[in-house]
Enzyme design. Structure first.
Site, short mmCIF file in Angstrom:
data_model
loop_
_atom_site.label_atom_id
_atom_site.label_comp_id
_atom_site.label_asym_id
_atom_site.label_seq_id
_atom_site.Cartn_x
_atom_site.Cartn_y
_atom_site.Cartn_z
N GLY A 12 0.92 -1.13 0.08
CA GLY A 12 0.04 0.01 0.07
C GLY A 12 0.88 1.20 0.00
N ASP A 13 0.27 2.39 -0.16
CA ASP A 13 0.79 3.57 -0.19
C ASP A 13 1.93 3.83 -1.38
OD1 ASP A 13 -0.32 4.26 2.34
OD2 ASP A 13 1.05 3.28 3.11
N LYS A 16 -1.06 5.36 -5.50
CA LYS A 16 -1.88 5.22 -6.56
C LYS A 16 -2.86 6.51 -6.68
CE LYS A 16 -3.52 2.12 -3.49
NZ LYS A 16 -2.61 1.38 -2.81
N GLY A 17 -3.10 7.48 -6.01
CA GLY A 17 -3.75 8.39 -6.20
C GLY A 17 -3.36 9.21 -7.41
N GLY A 40 -5.75 5.89 1.80
CA GLY A 40 -5.33 7.40 1.91
C GLY A 40 -4.58 7.57 0.83
N HIS A 41 -5.17 8.43 -0.32
CA HIS A 41 -4.57 8.94 -1.36
C HIS A 41 -4.37 10.19 -1.28
CE1 HIS A 41 -5.70 5.03 -3.39
NE2 HIS A 41 -6.99 5.48 -3.31
N GLN A 223 -5.16 -0.07 -0.30
CA GLN A 223 -4.08 -0.89 0.13
C GLN A 223 -3.07 -1.54 -0.86
OE1 GLN A 223 -7.46 -1.52 1.65
NE2 GLN A 223 -6.86 0.32 2.69
N ASP A 303 4.49 7.14 11.01
CA ASP A 303 5.56 7.15 10.37
C ASP A 303 5.68 5.57 9.62
OD1 ASP A 303 6.58 9.37 10.56
OD2 ASP A 303 7.99 8.81 12.14
N LYS A 330 7.65 7.49 -7.44
CA LYS A 330 8.79 8.12 -6.51
C LYS A 330 10.33 7.77 -6.85
CE LYS A 330 6.17 9.17 -2.56
NZ LYS A 330 6.05 8.94 -1.12
N GLY A 412 6.71 7.95 -12.20
CA GLY A 412 6.66 9.26 -11.21
C GLY A 412 7.71 9.79 -10.93
P1 IMP Z 1 -6.86 -2.23 8.83
O1 IMP Z 1 -7.24 -2.34 7.04
O2 IMP Z 1 -7.13 -1.11 9.41
O3 IMP Z 1 -7.93 -3.53 9.32
O4 IMP Z 1 -5.39 -2.59 9.16
C1 IMP Z 1 -4.77 -3.85 8.73
C2 IMP Z 1 -3.31 -3.45 8.18
O5 IMP Z 1 -3.28 -3.02 6.96
C3 IMP Z 1 -2.59 -2.63 9.13
O6 IMP Z 1 -1.08 -3.15 9.10
C4 IMP Z 1 -2.58 -1.27 8.44
O7 IMP Z 1 -1.33 -0.48 8.63
C5 IMP Z 1 -2.67 -1.69 7.08
N1 IMP Z 1 -3.37 -0.86 6.16
C6 IMP Z 1 -4.51 -0.50 6.09
N2 IMP Z 1 -4.78 0.42 4.92
C7 IMP Z 1 -3.43 0.68 4.43
C8 IMP Z 1 -3.34 1.67 3.63
O8 IMP Z 1 -3.78 2.26 2.95
N3 IMP Z 1 -1.60 1.72 3.15
C9 IMP Z 1 -0.98 1.02 4.05
N4 IMP Z 1 -1.48 0.21 5.05
C10 IMP Z 1 -2.75 -0.13 5.25
#
Ligand code: IMP
Length: 427
Positions: A12-13, A16-17, A40-41, A223, A303, A330, A412
């Site tokens: 994730g992160d 994508k946005g 979060g985008h 994610q 972080d 990036k 990017g």
């Molecule tokens: P949950 O999705 O809140 O249940 O969290 C489960 C796991 O997924 C945790 O390790 C979160 O930090 C990770 N996680 C959830 N959403 C994101 C995202 O958008 N980016 C990166 N990690 C995520």
């Protein structure tokens, strides 16, 4: 019938946005198919920066219809505040469509997420605390509340009571918390009904009709691949399927309709929350990646853990998603390193392993085997084409492409909308 899936190829992160937004102008529908406001985008348009959690990033492209599919879990209070925040900044959100089958994150799901993480102590998952896992658990347990339930008070009351019966026993007896009153929950949820009503639609029908009319539909994963409940680093995962198959179930579109699957791949690796991460750095290089890359969660403000690029993971993402392309993000963050290590394989208990091990114990023991690639020091943020990149940056991209098993079709080179090199068009 161009239906594209765009998803995170790591944890994730990946940015994508920016990728979704790049396509936004030519896309008719942008669909979220799983997850909720745990995503979060960040999208940068001109000098404006938007942080989106639940809404598809297509909401920022006029002419594009944003869709929240049936596979998404929706916290109505977060959704409404995200919408009003955008409206205050002059963004028209009236085209949004929300599936009546999407599940609602209720206040008790958020409570259960928080208390159960606390209960796990040092074995916690590190969830975002937004109620995502408990809402999906209710869905699978068949005690979930769906968006359409908001429009039938009697059904809603019965369902909330059924869901709370068992939960209140657990909350009071196991977690030592107060019981939650069903009437209060029902009242709060009914308060959202009218505000959401203009957006609620049969999104499966809308999307399939759109595809029949040759509209361009983009499915946007939240994610990333390694956080997938089936294919990720279980149990340190989210509770849905960000991988490509999730787009079909989470939006009600058959696999034969999908024409392209694009994996977003950061030029290095990050992860939020707990769980194994073979290339994680605990030294000043990790600190530098975090600082230069702005690696702080858009949703949680935590972080991010940072490390070098891991080609084993990228190959795995190509396989489980059937990726046709990568969007490498990036690359500019790596400017200035004399040499850049890239993980090409793992060493597990003295053995060299080329592919992601299926055994979680092996993955926990995996040590990265690095190949050193020469770095570059020139500013690459103004590069418009691949040949504008310094030779070593070109070689880095080519090496990643070869190791990862799919063509890198865009790169990017900065956070801005136009700081992207397009190599092959996605459409
Ligand atoms: P949950 O999705 O809140 O249940 O969290 C489960 C796991 O997924 C945790 O390790 C979160 O930090 C990770 N996680 C959830 N959403 C994101 C995202 O958008 N980016 C990166 N990690 C995520």
């Amino acid at each position: 019938m161009p239906a594209l899936v765009l998803l995170g190829a790591q944890w994730g992160d990946e940015g994508k946005g920016k990728a979704t937004d790049l396509l936004g102008g030519s896309v008719d529908y942008v669909v979220r198919y799983q997850g909720g406001n745990n995503a979060g985008h960040t999208v940068v348009v001109g000098d404006q920066k938007y942080a989106l959690h639940l809404l598809p990033s297509g909401i920022l492209s006029p002419g594009c219809t944003p869709v929240i599919g049936n596979g998404v879990v929706v916290d109505p209070s977060v959704l409404l505040s995200e919408l009003s925040g955008l409206n205050e900044r002059g963004v028209d959100t009236s085209k949004l469509l929300i599936s009546g089958n999407a599940h609602i994150i209720t206040p008790y799901n958020v409570t259960v997420d928080k208390v159960s993480e606390r209960f796990l102590g040092k074995r916690k998952i590190g969830t975002t605390g937004r109620g995502i896992g408990p809402t999906y658990a209710d869905k699978i347990n068949r005690v979930g509340i769906r968006v359409q339930d908001l429009y039938d008070e009697s059904i809603l009351t019965q369902k909330v009571e059924a869901a709370l019966d068992a939960k209140n026993q657990i909350l009071t007896k196991l977690y030592n918390r107060r019981a939650i009153a069903a009437e209060q929950v029902v009242e709060e949820l009914l308060g959202y009904a009218d505000k959401l009503a203009p957006y609620v639609a049969d999104t499966v029908l809308v999307l399939n009709e759109a595809l029949e009319q040759d509209k361009v539909v983009l499915f946007e994963g939240g994610q990333g691949t390694l956080l997938d409940i089936d294919h990720g680093t279980y149990p340190f995962v989210t509770s849905s399927n960000p991988t490509a198959g999730g787009a079909c179930t989470g939006a009600g579109v058959g696999p034969t309709k999908i024409s392209r699957v694009i994996g977003i791949l950061k030029a290095y690796t990050t992860r939020v929350g707990a769980g194994p991460f073979p290339t994680e750095l605990f030294d000043e290089d990790g600190e530098a990646l975090r600082r230069i890359g702005g690696e702080r969660g858009v949703t949680t403000g935590r972080d991010r853990r940072c490390g070098w690029f891991d080609a084993v993971i990228a190959r795995y993402a190509t396989r489980v998603n059937g990726l046709t392309d990568f969007f490498l993000t990036k690359l500019d963050v790596l400017t200035g390193w004399e040499q850049i290590p890239v993980c090409v394989a793992y060493e597990i208990d003295g053995r060299r392993v080329e592919e992601l091990p299926y055994s979680q114990s092996d993955f926990h023991h995996a040590k990265p085997v690095y190949e050193m690639l020469p770095g570059w020091s020139e500013d690459i943020s103004k590069a418009k084409s691949f040949s504008d990149l310094p030779k070593n940056a070109q070689a880095y991209v080519k090496a990643l492409e070869e190791m990862s098993g799919a063509p890198i079709s865009a790169i990017g080179v900065g956070p801005g909308r136009d700081e992207t090199i397009e190599i092959n068009s996605f459409l």
